[in-house]
Motif scaffolding. Structure first.
Motif, short mmCIF file in Angstrom:
data_model
loop_
_atom_site.label_atom_id
_atom_site.label_comp_id
_atom_site.label_asym_id
_atom_site.label_seq_id
_atom_site.Cartn_x
_atom_site.Cartn_y
_atom_site.Cartn_z
N ASP A 128 0.81 -1.22 0.00
CA ASP A 128 0.00 0.00 0.00
C ASP A 128 0.85 1.28 0.00
O ASP A 128 0.30 2.38 -0.10
CB ASP A 128 -0.93 0.02 1.22
N CYS A 129 2.17 1.16 0.13
CA CYS A 129 3.04 2.33 0.06
C CYS A 129 3.07 2.89 -1.37
O CYS A 129 2.89 2.14 -2.34
CB CYS A 129 4.46 1.98 0.50
N ASP A 130 3.31 4.19 -1.49
CA ASP A 130 3.45 4.78 -2.83
C ASP A 130 4.65 4.16 -3.55
O ASP A 130 4.58 3.87 -4.76
CB ASP A 130 3.67 6.29 -2.73
N LEU A 131 5.74 3.97 -2.82
CA LEU A 131 6.97 3.38 -3.35
C LEU A 131 7.52 2.40 -2.34
O LEU A 131 7.29 2.53 -1.14
CB LEU A 131 8.03 4.46 -3.62
N ASN A 132 8.27 1.40 -2.83
CA ASN A 132 9.00 0.51 -1.95
C ASN A 132 10.43 0.39 -2.47
O ASN A 132 10.65 0.11 -3.66
CB ASN A 132 8.36 -0.88 -1.90
N LEU A 133 11.39 0.62 -1.59
CA LEU A 133 12.80 0.46 -1.92
C LEU A 133 13.23 -0.90 -1.42
O LEU A 133 13.28 -1.13 -0.20
CB LEU A 133 13.61 1.58 -1.25
N LEU A 134 13.54 -1.83 -2.35
CA LEU A 134 13.71 -3.22 -1.94
C LEU A 134 14.56 -4.02 -2.92
O LEU A 134 15.03 -3.51 -3.93
CB LEU A 134 12.33 -3.89 -1.79
N ILE A 135 14.75 -5.28 -2.58
CA ILE A 135 15.44 -6.23 -3.46
C ILE A 135 14.44 -6.76 -4.49
O ILE A 135 13.27 -6.98 -4.17
CB ILE A 135 16.01 -7.41 -2.64
#
Length: 283
Positions: A128-135
């Protein structure tokens, strides 16, 4: 309650004279008198007592004055708040566990430079986040993905471990070594699979769900492990060894739903990162 009535009240309170209050408000004295009468009718209280030289302030007016000043002050700030250069857009961003601090700092520095006045709402990764910084492997299935950088895996050995003095380590040297395992990690899974195929194995002394847990046990000297290079370079208490074996890497990027692009700042950032060569991972 009209803003005009509060302005009339404040002018009368501060000038203690209806004529001077009228001049201050750029209206006629009858308008001042009518405005005061209407305010007193709304409140059901007399605020001033008139006399030849002006007005006498009643207790009710002393109580109302700071309230009226605060309300008028807040009303005056509203236009400033909504000027384009001052209005903050919020972006909710999920941050995956155990990303390199250097990467995160560089990302936010660049993003804020591009977007200007922005409010970040930082949370654990969530669809539900606008963006996700992830693998990449953690990307939510229905999300779009924008790669931002690759990070090689390196072999990490406690300083007191026998392999710490070896110049070059092969996969055969890992046989029966105490190993801190991270099951979700592809580098760990691949090395384990190759060892098994050769009839060798490592001695798993811990299974960890994330790189931070692996790092803690590595620094404690419990065993060897693989860690992403930039993430590992930010810490001391172990050695990164020259490893002559399968090469692995992980890719870090942004995961986001199509609907997130309705946020103009999100769309602006995605467009910038899609068309600009960035180097958030300095290896």
């Amino acid at each position: 309650m009209e803003e005009r009535l509060l302005k009339i009240f404040v002018a009368i309170y501060e000038e203690k004279n209806l004529s001077r209050a009228a001049e201050k408000c750029f209206v006629s004295q009858p308008n001042i008198s009518n405005g005061l009468k209407k305010l007193e009718e709304i409140l059901g209280k007399k605020l001033f007592t008139r006399h030849k030289r002006g007005v006498e302030i009643k207790t009710e007016a002393h109580y109302l004055y700071p309230i009226a000043k605060r309300i008028l002050g807040e009303l005056n700030t509203i236009p400033e708040m909504f000027k384009e250069e001052n209005f903050k857009t919020k972006i909710t961003i999920g941050i995956a566990d155990s990303l390199p601090q250097q990467f995160k700092s560089s990302f936010f520095k660049e993003a804020t430079k591009v977007l200007g006045n922005i409010e970040w709402d930082i949370r654990p990764i969530n669809r539900d986040c606008d963006l996700n910084l992830l693998i990449r492997e953690w990307k939510f299935e229905e999300h779009l993905y924008l790669p931002l950088g690759k990070e090689n895996y390196v072999l990490c050995v406690p300083e007191a471990h026998p392999l710490a003095t070896k110049n070059k380590i092969t996969i055969h040297d890992l046989n029966n070594q105490p190993f801190i395992h991270c099951p979700p990690c592809e580098a760990h899974q691949q090395s384990l699979s190759i060892l098994n195929q050769t009839g060798k194995k490592w001695n798993t002394i811990a299974n960890c769900q994330n790189k931070n847990e692996v790092l803690t046990l590595l620094i404690a000297g419990l065993g060897i492990t693989f860690l992403p290079s930039v993430f590992a370079s930010e810490w001391n208490g172990f050695k990164i060894k020259n490893y002559d074996g399968p090469k692995n890497f992980r890719e870090i990027g942004l995961s986001y739903a199509q609907k997130s692009l309705k946020n103009q700042k999100v769309a602006q950032l995605i467009d910038y990162l899609s068309n600009t060569k960035t180097n958030f991972l300095k290896q």
